[in-house]
Design a protein around this motif. Sequence first.
Motif, PDB file in Angstrom:
ATOM      1  N   LEU A 113     -71.480  18.932 -19.073  1.00  0.00           N
ATOM      2  CA  LEU A 113     -72.716  19.516 -18.540  1.00  0.00           C
ATOM      3  C   LEU A 113     -73.644  19.934 -19.668  1.00  0.00           C
ATOM      4  CD1 LEU A 113     -71.817  21.696 -15.425  1.00  0.00           C
ATOM      5  CD2 LEU A 113     -72.493  19.305 -15.555  1.00  0.00           C
ATOM      6  N   ILE A 114     -73.099  20.559 -20.701  1.00  0.00           N
ATOM      7  CA  ILE A 114     -73.922  20.961 -21.848  1.00  0.00           C
ATOM      8  C   ILE A 114     -74.587  19.731 -22.464  1.00  0.00           C
ATOM      9  CG2 ILE A 114     -73.857  21.873 -24.206  1.00  0.00           C
ATOM     10  CD1 ILE A 114     -71.601  23.797 -23.180  1.00  0.00           C
ATOM     11  N   ASP A 115     -73.809  18.694 -22.691  1.00  0.00           N
ATOM     12  CA  ASP A 115     -74.352  17.474 -23.307  1.00  0.00           C
ATOM     13  C   ASP A 115     -75.433  16.850 -22.427  1.00  0.00           C
ATOM     14  OD1 ASP A 115     -72.555  17.854 -25.386  1.00  0.00           O
ATOM     15  OD2 ASP A 115     -71.181  16.274 -24.727  1.00  0.00           O
ATOM     16  N   TYR A 116     -75.169  16.748 -21.144  1.00  0.00           N
ATOM     17  CA  TYR A 116     -76.120  16.115 -20.222  1.00  0.00           C
ATOM     18  C   TYR A 116     -77.408  16.941 -20.102  1.00  0.00           C
ATOM     19  CZ  TYR A 116     -78.230  14.149 -16.045  1.00  0.00           C
ATOM     20  OH  TYR A 116     -79.124  13.586 -15.164  1.00  0.00           O
ATOM     21  N   PHE A 117     -77.266  18.231 -19.813  1.00  0.00           N
ATOM     22  CA  PHE A 117     -78.447  19.043 -19.543  1.00  0.00           C
ATOM     23  C   PHE A 117     -79.217  19.399 -20.816  1.00  0.00           C
ATOM     24  CE2 PHE A 117     -76.375  19.334 -15.443  1.00  0.00           C
ATOM     25  CZ  PHE A 117     -77.458  19.172 -14.593  1.00  0.00           C
ATOM     26  N   SER A 118     -78.578  19.380 -21.977  1.00  0.00           N
ATOM     27  CA  SER A 118     -79.330  19.602 -23.215  1.00  0.00           C
ATOM     28  C   SER A 118     -80.263  18.416 -23.487  1.00  0.00           C
ATOM     29  CB  SER A 118     -78.398  19.868 -24.402  1.00  0.00           C
ATOM     30  OG  SER A 118     -77.603  18.746 -24.686  1.00  0.00           O
ATOM     31  N   LYS A 119     -79.926  17.252 -22.964  1.00  0.00           N
ATOM     32  CA  LYS A 119     -80.808  16.084 -23.069  1.00  0.00           C
ATOM     33  C   LYS A 119     -81.928  16.129 -22.041  1.00  0.00           C
ATOM     34  CE  LYS A 119     -77.161  13.160 -24.875  1.00  0.00           C
ATOM     35  NZ  LYS A 119     -76.092  12.231 -24.508  1.00  0.00           N
ATOM     36  N   HIS A 120     -81.857  17.090 -21.130  1.00  0.00           N
ATOM     37  CA  HIS A 120     -82.862  17.227 -20.073  1.00  0.00           C
ATOM     38  C   HIS A 120     -83.572  18.575 -20.146  1.00  0.00           C
ATOM     39  CE1 HIS A 120     -80.487  13.836 -18.627  1.00  0.00           C
ATOM     40  NE2 HIS A 120     -81.594  13.460 -18.024  1.00  0.00           N
ATOM     41  N   GLY A 121     -83.735  19.078 -21.377  1.00  0.00           N
ATOM     42  CA  GLY A 121     -84.591  20.231 -21.595  1.00  0.00           C
ATOM     43  C   GLY A 121     -83.921  21.592 -21.700  1.00  0.00           C
ATOM     44  N   PHE A 122     -82.629  21.688 -21.445  1.00  0.00           N
ATOM     45  CA  PHE A 122     -81.955  22.988 -21.573  1.00  0.00           C
ATOM     46  C   PHE A 122     -81.549  23.209 -23.030  1.00  0.00           C
ATOM     47  CE2 PHE A 122     -81.672  22.206 -17.114  1.00  0.00           C
ATOM     48  CZ  PHE A 122     -81.553  23.439 -16.498  1.00  0.00           C
ATOM     49  N   THR A 123     -81.932  24.363 -23.560  1.00  0.00           N
ATOM     50  CA  THR A 123     -81.591  24.683 -24.952  1.00  0.00           C
ATOM     51  C   THR A 123     -80.720  25.931 -25.062  1.00  0.00           C
ATOM     52  OG1 THR A 123     -83.633  25.951 -25.193  1.00  0.00           O
ATOM     53  CG2 THR A 123     -83.690  23.623 -25.870  1.00  0.00           C
ATOM     54  N   ARG A 124     -80.488  26.587 -23.928  1.00  0.00           N
ATOM     55  CA  ARG A 124     -79.672  27.804 -23.927  1.00  0.00           C
ATOM     56  C   ARG A 124     -78.706  27.738 -22.755  1.00  0.00           C
ATOM     57  NH1 ARG A 124     -80.717  33.094 -21.467  1.00  0.00           N
ATOM     58  NH2 ARG A 124     -79.393  34.604 -22.511  1.00  0.00           N
ATOM     59  N   PHE A 125     -77.444  27.997 -23.046  1.00  0.00           N
ATOM     60  CA  PHE A 125     -76.410  28.025 -22.019  1.00  0.00           C
ATOM     61  C   PHE A 125     -75.687  29.363 -22.097  1.00  0.00           C
ATOM     62  CE2 PHE A 125     -77.249  23.654 -22.986  1.00  0.00           C
ATOM     63  CZ  PHE A 125     -77.282  23.050 -21.744  1.00  0.00           C
ATOM     64  N   ILE A 126     -75.371  29.918 -20.942  1.00  0.00           N
ATOM     65  CA  ILE A 126     -74.625  31.168 -20.877  1.00  0.00           C
ATOM     66  C   ILE A 126     -73.447  30.975 -19.922  1.00  0.00           C
ATOM     67  CG2 ILE A 126     -76.610  32.643 -21.431  1.00  0.00           C
ATOM     68  CD1 ILE A 126     -76.802  33.325 -18.427  1.00  0.00           C
ATOM     69  N   ALA A 127     -72.492  31.874 -20.034  1.00  0.00           N
ATOM     70  CA  ALA A 127     -71.360  31.907 -19.110  1.00  0.00           C
ATOM     71  C   ALA A 127     -70.789  33.314 -19.141  1.00  0.00           C
ATOM     72  CB  ALA A 127     -70.295  30.888 -19.507  1.00  0.00           C
ATOM     73  N   THR A 128     -70.194  33.717 -18.037  1.00  0.00           N
ATOM     74  CA  THR A 128     -69.540  35.022 -17.966  1.00  0.00           C
ATOM     75  C   THR A 128     -68.131  34.833 -17.424  1.00  0.00           C
ATOM     76  OG1 THR A 128     -70.292  35.478 -15.701  1.00  0.00           O
ATOM     77  CG2 THR A 128     -71.717  36.244 -17.514  1.00  0.00           C
ATOM     78  N   CYS A 129     -67.281  35.802 -17.722  1.00  0.00           N
ATOM     79  CA  CYS A 129     -65.946  35.814 -17.139  1.00  0.00           C
ATOM     80  C   CYS A 129     -65.410  37.236 -17.147  1.00  0.00           C
ATOM     81  CB  CYS A 129     -64.989  34.881 -17.879  1.00  0.00           C
ATOM     82  SG  CYS A 129     -64.501  35.448 -19.525  1.00  0.00           S
ATOM     83  N   ASP A 130     -64.485  37.494 -16.260  1.00  0.00           N
ATOM     84  CA  ASP A 130     -63.762  38.753 -16.243  1.00  0.00           C
ATOM     85  C   ASP A 130     -63.106  38.928 -17.615  1.00  0.00           C
ATOM     86  OD1 ASP A 130     -61.312  40.501 -15.794  1.00  0.00           O
ATOM     87  OD2 ASP A 130     -62.197  40.581 -13.777  1.00  0.00           O
ATOM     88  N   THR A 131     -63.151  40.129 -18.155  1.00  0.00           N
ATOM     89  CA  THR A 131     -62.595  40.356 -19.498  1.00  0.00           C
ATOM     90  C   THR A 131     -61.096  40.083 -19.559  1.00  0.00           C
ATOM     91  OG1 THR A 131     -62.348  42.713 -19.024  1.00  0.00           O
ATOM     92  CG2 THR A 131     -64.362  42.021 -20.184  1.00  0.00           C
ATOM     93  N   ARG A 132     -60.414  40.084 -18.424  1.00  0.00           N
ATOM     94  CA  ARG A 132     -58.973  39.795 -18.395  1.00  0.00           C
ATOM     95  C   ARG A 132     -58.684  38.300 -18.356  1.00  0.00           C
ATOM     96  NH1 ARG A 132     -58.118  43.210 -13.132  1.00  0.00           N
ATOM     97  NH2 ARG A 132     -60.065  42.085 -12.830  1.00  0.00           N
TER      98      ARG A 132
END
Length: 173
Positions: A113-132
């Motif tokens: 997804l990062i590779d595909y969408f960075s070719k379509h204008g996305f330059t910043r990606f974020i993600a969250t998760c439970d600290t555990r």
Amino acid sequence: MKEIVIVTERLILKPLTTVYLETVNAYALCPDNARYMCYLPYRDSEETLEKLQSFESEWNKDHPDFYEFAVLFNGKHIGGVTLYCEDGAGELAWIIHRDYWGKGFAFEAAKALIDYFSKHGFTRFIATCDTRNVASYRLMEKLGMSRKAELGGRKNRMSEAESSEYLYELIIK
């Protein structure tokens, strides 16, 4: 429906639709599989169907707010990966059926997804998760993401108690 198909070395990512109802139920109704998730597990197959219908509707928009993909390995649906379009950033999320944990599938799907969408204008990606959720934050680090914050107020669907979450970020230059 806009048909985005992403192919990696081992996986095919295709729009997640009602065709996958039974295989989504295999992981999305399983408490063990979804213990750290905010919106899972689903209550029943009917809720799964409603969600899949909403994903199909989103795929039909000219400019979707999010993209939900089925993760296919050897033709078998083993999980899902998502990109939410958030204020110029792509927020990544994933879930893999527990029978396929530890084999690099979530990494491979998220990286695609990062590779595909960075070719379509996305330059910043974020993600969250439970600290555990050690596996998820290690995956984020493997993707090249950096931990930016620890936030409180996370509410996982399976728990009455609030927990904390990590926020990770990747900037593509």
